[in-house]
Scaffold this active site. Structure first.
Site, mmCIF file in Angstrom:
data_model
loop_
_atom_site.group_PDB
_atom_site.id
_atom_site.type_symbol
_atom_site.label_atom_id
_atom_site.label_comp_id
_atom_site.label_asym_id
_atom_site.label_seq_id
_atom_site.Cartn_x
_atom_site.Cartn_y
_atom_site.Cartn_z
ATOM 1 N N GLU A 12 -4.538 -7.367 -18.144
ATOM 2 C CA GLU A 12 -4.555 -8.261 -19.387
ATOM 3 C C GLU A 12 -6.238 -8.452 -20.008
ATOM 4 O OE1 GLU A 12 -2.825 -9.215 -22.225
ATOM 5 O OE2 GLU A 12 -1.540 -10.600 -21.349
ATOM 6 N N THR B 138 -5.832 -8.767 -29.561
ATOM 7 C CA THR B 138 -6.102 -10.100 -29.248
ATOM 8 C C THR B 138 -7.388 -10.567 -29.307
ATOM 9 O OG1 THR B 138 -3.801 -9.510 -27.879
ATOM 10 C CG2 THR B 138 -5.614 -11.393 -27.048
#
Ligand code: HSE
Length: 307
Positions: free
Chosen positions: A128, A181
């Site tokens: 991530e 992100t």
């Protein structure tokens, strides 16, 4: 077992008031992966379909988490990954988390489950971090466990599973633009007003309480975000209009899914969710931005074995 096929679901992180800590799992939207033992040591990505993603293990989110697990396990064989992505990267519905947890979930199975769920989350956070330049688990935890999850800590990992009210449905609008992100995180201030902090933690506390007590009205009243939404909503076309339309069509509440551009609404019952979807599609059709929408029950299973 030599090979396993898994389904790794899409998820909604933040859920308005729980920036970086709260998330829930979507049904029917997710990636598929085949994970296979190989004679040759190491991790290799042999197929990556769906989107133009690197086959290089160090540059691929599923590869980075897989590598973290592999180094710790140090088996005398290797792994091949076939990745069939259905969740668009940069969509805001947990594309990177589905990749990150999917590979390590499958590898752990083939190894005979030596690692705990918390350890799998630790490996997945390494993947991530490649996408968001930060380790957070608010998509990974619901992708693994299903339902609603609260990330109490990441060091050490401590996840709380929160009950899912039976009639809760999510409506997702995904405008087909990409928001990275890491960029969506860079627009956020590093400090917030004490007044905003108070509002946010009151809403987070009341949302968690409402999920435990099946209080749909309180769920709606708690779905407010004064921390990230004011900064991030500007990048989402017609955000305010879509939010207002969802409310008028009966949604309990609406906010940005993860770091966007997807928007989620929570609704009591499928009929209301379908109505919210229908009304939002009317607005979307007039916008000229391509989009996809989904109506989804909350997935309480998380990542699953397909075969
Ligand atoms: N909590 C994360 C964020 C989710 O809002 O940046 C996206 O990965």
């Amino acid at each position: 077992m030599q090979e396993v096929k898994i389904f790794s679901p899409a998820t909604v992180a933040n859920v308005a008031c729980g920036f970086d800590v709260l998330g829930f799992c979507l049904d029917g939207i997710g990636d598929e992966m085949i994970i296979r033992k190989s004679k040759e040591k190491g991790v290799r990505i042999v197929v990556s379909e769906g989107f133009d993603l690197p086959l290089s293990v160090e540059k691929n989110i599923a590869g980075v988490s897989a590598q973290a697990l592999y180094k710790k396990a140090n088996p005398d064989f290797g792994f091949e990954l076939e990745i069939y992505k259905h969740i668009k990267p940069g969509s805001g519905i947990g594309s990177s988390a589905a990749s990150a947890i999917g590979s390590v979930f499958g590898m752990n199975l083939l190894l005979g489950n030596p690692f705990s769920q918390n350890e799998l989350i630790e490996f997945a956070m390494k993947g991530e971090a490649l996408a968001s330049a930060d380790e957070h688990a608010d998509n990974i935890a619901p992708a693994l466990f299903g339902g609603f999850t609260l990330v109490k800590n990441t060091k050490p990992v401590h996840i709380l599973q929160i009950p899912t009210p039976r009639e809760l449905y999510a409506v997702i609008v995904h405008p087909q633009i990409e928001i990275k992100t890491s960029e969506a995180r860079s627009v956020l201030p590093q400090q917030i007003d004490l007044k905003d902090a108070t509002t946010q933690w009151a809403n987070l506390g009341s949302l968690v309480h409402a999920l435990h007590t099946n209080d749909y009205t309180l769920i709606g009243e708690s779905l407010n975000d004064v921390v990230a939404e004011p900064y991030r909503s500007k990048a989402i076309p017609n955000y305010d209009m879509l939010k207002k339309t969802a409310k008028n069509a009966g949604a309990l509440g609406t906010s940005i899914s993860g770091s966007g551009p997807s928007i989620f609404s929570l609704c009591e019952g499928k009929d209301i969710a379908e109505n919210v979807n229908k009304e939002q599609i009317k607005i979307l059709n007039s916008m000229g931005v391509p989009f996809e929408t989904y109506v989804s029950k909350i997935n309480t299973k998380g990542v699953t074995i397909v075969k």
